[in-house]
Design a protein around this motif. Structure first.
Motif, short mmCIF file in Angstrom:
data_model
loop_
_atom_site.label_atom_id
_atom_site.label_comp_id
_atom_site.label_asym_id
_atom_site.label_seq_id
_atom_site.Cartn_x
_atom_site.Cartn_y
_atom_site.Cartn_z
N THR A 1 22.55 22.53 -27.21
CA THR A 1 23.79 21.77 -27.16
C THR A 1 23.50 20.30 -26.89
OG1 THR A 1 24.96 23.72 -26.33
CG2 THR A 1 26.06 21.59 -26.09
N GLU A 2 22.65 20.03 -25.90
CA GLU A 2 22.31 18.64 -25.60
C GLU A 2 21.55 18.00 -26.77
OE1 GLU A 2 20.44 15.98 -21.98
OE2 GLU A 2 19.52 17.91 -22.44
N THR A 3 20.65 18.75 -27.38
CA THR A 3 19.90 18.21 -28.51
C THR A 3 20.84 17.81 -29.64
OG1 THR A 3 17.95 19.53 -27.95
CG2 THR A 3 18.11 18.71 -30.22
N ALA A 4 21.86 18.64 -29.89
CA ALA A 4 22.83 18.31 -30.95
C ALA A 4 23.60 17.03 -30.59
CB ALA A 4 23.80 19.47 -31.14
N ILE A 5 23.94 16.88 -29.32
CA ILE A 5 24.63 15.65 -28.87
C ILE A 5 23.73 14.44 -29.09
CG2 ILE A 5 25.58 14.43 -26.87
CD1 ILE A 5 26.35 17.21 -25.74
N LEU A 6 22.46 14.57 -28.72
CA LEU A 6 21.52 13.47 -28.88
C LEU A 6 21.36 13.10 -30.36
CD1 LEU A 6 18.77 14.55 -26.31
CD2 LEU A 6 20.33 12.61 -26.08
N ARG A 7 21.21 14.10 -31.21
CA ARG A 7 21.04 13.81 -32.64
C ARG A 7 22.28 13.13 -33.21
NH1 ARG A 7 16.40 15.92 -34.35
NH2 ARG A 7 15.56 17.81 -33.38
N ARG A 8 23.43 13.57 -32.78
CA ARG A 8 24.69 13.04 -33.32
C ARG A 8 24.93 11.60 -32.86
NH1 ARG A 8 27.91 16.66 -31.27
NH2 ARG A 8 27.41 18.14 -32.92
N HIS A 9 24.51 11.29 -31.64
CA HIS A 9 24.88 9.99 -31.06
C HIS A 9 23.67 9.13 -30.70
CE1 HIS A 9 29.05 11.32 -30.79
NE2 HIS A 9 28.63 12.45 -30.24
N ALA A 10 22.50 9.44 -31.25
CA ALA A 10 21.28 8.70 -30.90
C ALA A 10 21.43 7.20 -31.16
CB ALA A 10 20.09 9.25 -31.67
N GLY A 11 22.08 6.84 -32.25
CA GLY A 11 22.26 5.43 -32.56
C GLY A 11 23.06 4.70 -31.49
N GLU A 12 24.12 5.34 -31.01
CA GLU A 12 24.95 4.74 -29.97
C GLU A 12 24.17 4.63 -28.65
OE1 GLU A 12 28.66 6.95 -29.75
OE2 GLU A 12 28.40 7.44 -31.87
N MET A 13 23.37 5.65 -28.35
CA MET A 13 22.56 5.61 -27.13
C MET A 13 21.51 4.52 -27.22
SD MET A 13 22.12 9.70 -26.47
CE MET A 13 23.56 10.78 -26.48
N ALA A 14 20.90 4.37 -28.40
CA ALA A 14 19.91 3.32 -28.59
C ALA A 14 20.54 1.95 -28.43
CB ALA A 14 19.26 3.46 -29.97
N ALA A 15 21.76 1.79 -28.94
CA ALA A 15 22.45 0.50 -28.80
C ALA A 15 22.72 0.20 -27.33
CB ALA A 15 23.76 0.53 -29.59
N LEU A 16 23.06 1.22 -26.56
CA LEU A 16 23.28 1.04 -25.12
C LEU A 16 21.99 0.56 -24.44
CD1 LEU A 16 25.24 1.56 -22.62
CD2 LEU A 16 24.02 3.72 -22.39
N CYS A 17 20.86 1.16 -24.81
CA CYS A 17 19.57 0.80 -24.19
C CYS A 17 19.13 -0.61 -24.59
CB CYS A 17 18.49 1.80 -24.61
SG CYS A 17 18.73 3.47 -23.97
N GLY A 18 19.45 -1.03 -25.80
CA GLY A 18 19.08 -2.35 -26.27
C GLY A 18 17.72 -2.39 -26.95
N ASP A 19 17.35 -3.57 -27.44
CA ASP A 19 16.09 -3.75 -28.16
C ASP A 19 14.92 -3.96 -27.21
OD1 ASP A 19 17.89 -3.73 -30.22
OD2 ASP A 19 17.63 -5.84 -30.77
N ASN A 20 13.72 -3.61 -27.69
CA ASN A 20 12.46 -3.87 -26.96
C ASN A 20 12.46 -3.25 -25.57
OD1 ASN A 20 13.19 -6.94 -28.35
ND2 ASN A 20 11.47 -5.74 -29.12
N VAL A 21 13.09 -2.11 -25.43
CA VAL A 21 13.26 -1.52 -24.10
C VAL A 21 12.03 -0.74 -23.67
CG1 VAL A 21 14.26 0.67 -24.89
CG2 VAL A 21 14.94 -0.29 -22.67
N VAL A 22 11.80 -0.70 -22.37
CA VAL A 22 10.84 0.21 -21.74
C VAL A 22 11.62 1.45 -21.32
CG1 VAL A 22 9.27 0.56 -19.80
CG2 VAL A 22 9.39 -1.67 -20.93
N LEU A 23 11.30 2.59 -21.92
CA LEU A 23 12.04 3.82 -21.66
C LEU A 23 11.32 4.65 -20.60
CD1 LEU A 23 14.55 5.47 -22.62
CD2 LEU A 23 12.97 6.73 -24.12
N LEU A 24 11.95 4.83 -19.46
CA LEU A 24 11.42 5.63 -18.36
C LEU A 24 12.07 7.01 -18.42
CD1 LEU A 24 11.93 3.04 -15.45
CD2 LEU A 24 9.93 3.26 -16.94
N GLU A 25 11.27 8.05 -18.67
CA GLU A 25 11.84 9.40 -18.71
C GLU A 25 11.41 10.19 -17.48
OE1 GLU A 25 12.51 13.41 -21.39
OE2 GLU A 25 11.01 11.94 -22.06
N TYR A 26 12.38 10.62 -16.70
CA TYR A 26 12.14 11.35 -15.46
C TYR A 26 12.10 12.85 -15.76
CZ TYR A 26 13.30 6.86 -13.37
OH TYR A 26 13.31 5.53 -13.04
#
Length: 330
Positions: A58-83
């Motif tokens: 379910t979460e994977t489907a949400i991520l695939r559907r809205h990845a572009g919007e999430m990427a826009a929220l994070c911005g360009d040239n970002v350092v992604l910290l995954e916990y």
């Protein structure tokens, strides 16, 4: 290599201390982070593919559907910290959508499994610098100085926030806020409240993979702490705790028994349990409130049509106020 050896030694001492303290309590309890050794991590990845375990797909489907919007929220040239990076499968979806990400920083306690994840991400994204951190992300830790300070975004999928107590969850949200700085963002997945039958099935599957995952903790104790726990004398149980809005995982003693761990003896009555994991289920209002108290503002919420799961897009309060002020002046 020295850092890896030192990390494993410190983890061993922490594991020993947690197990001895947890088995000494009236309600025997073991922190859920110790479920994730190499074998435990492999079993959890198997769990994520089970029919009953709706969370990952379910979460994977949400991520695939809205990845572009999430990427826009994070911005360009970002350092992604995954916990709690685990296998990093979901992070690949977000990384693929990010514009010129600067660095990927997977953070996890399972050193060997983390190394495999980092290697796979490097192969998939050869132009992306991948810098793993081996640590217990539920405890205080600093981001190494060689990792750029900004822009940063925190990524915490999988509803792992629900495995923490209220104070622990608040502390982690504050820690993420400190790690990303005033200009940062976060994307956090949480499982939502739903009917109890669906929840119980997700944590007690017909194939018994979740039971093996839970029992593997006893095998780890035997292997790493010179224990003699009788694995067959314990049974996996998932139960619903309504006041805590949580699924609990327990290991139930099938008979009266005494076991030795690290040179100390522990007695178990028949039916006595070891509480190994709590998986809290949220509603939108509760998590919004928790985020606000930790210095975040909710920017977006993405969910599935059945509202089984939600992914929150957060901005730091300072960042949200700046954007709001800029928009008002435009």
């Amino acid at each position: 290599m020295l850092d890896l050896v030192e990390s494993k030694l410190s983890q061993h001492e922490a594991f020993r201390a947690d197990v001895l303290a947890g088995l000494s309590q009236r309600q025997k309890t073991l922190p859920s982070r110790w479920l994730y050794d190499q074998r435990g991590s492999e079993l959890f990845e198997e769990i994520t593919h089970l029919d009953e375990y709706y969370l990952t797909r379910t979460e994977t489907a949400i991520l695939r559907r809205h990845a572009g919007e999430m990427a826009a929220l994070c911005g360009d040239n970002v350092v992604l910290l995954e916990y709690g990076a685990g296998a990093g499968i979901k992070s690949e979806i977000l990384i693929d959508a990010l514009k010129a990400p600067r660095m990927y920083v997977p953070i996890d306690i399972a050193a060997d499994f983390l190394a495999q994840t980092a290697e796979r991400v490097r192969d998939r994204f050869p132009g992306l610098v991948t810098r793993p951190i081996i640590t217990d992300f539920t405890a205080d830790f600093d981001i190494p100085s060689d990792i750029p300070a900004h822009p940063r975004a925190a990524f915490f999928p999988g509803s792992t926030l629900g495995n923490l107590g209220g104070s622990e969850a608040a502390a982690l949200l504050r820690r993420m806020r400190e790690h990303v700085g005033d200009h940062g963002e976060a994307i956090i997945g949480v499982d939502l409240r739903k009917d109890v039958a669906t929840l119980i099935a997700a944590y007690d599957d017909r194939r018994g993979v979740t039971a093996e995952f839970n029992l593997n903790l006893l095998r780890r104790i035997n292997r790493e702490l010179e224990g003699d726990l009788d694995i067959m004398a314990f049974a996996h149980e998932a139960r619903w705790n309504e006041p805590e809005s949580a699924i609990e995982m327990h290991l139930v003693s099938r008979k009266p028994q005494v076991a030795t761990v690290a040179g100390r003896s522990f007695a178990f009555a028949q039916g006595e349990t070891i509480h190994t994991e709590t998986c809290r289920k949220f509603d939108i209002a509760a998590l919004t409130h928790a985020a606000q108290r930790s210095g975040w503002r909710v920017d977006r919420i993405w969910s599935d049509p059945a509202e089984l799961f939600a992914v929150f897009g957060l901005r730091t309060e300072a960042r949200a106020l700046r954007l709001s002020s800029a928009a008002a002046q435009a």
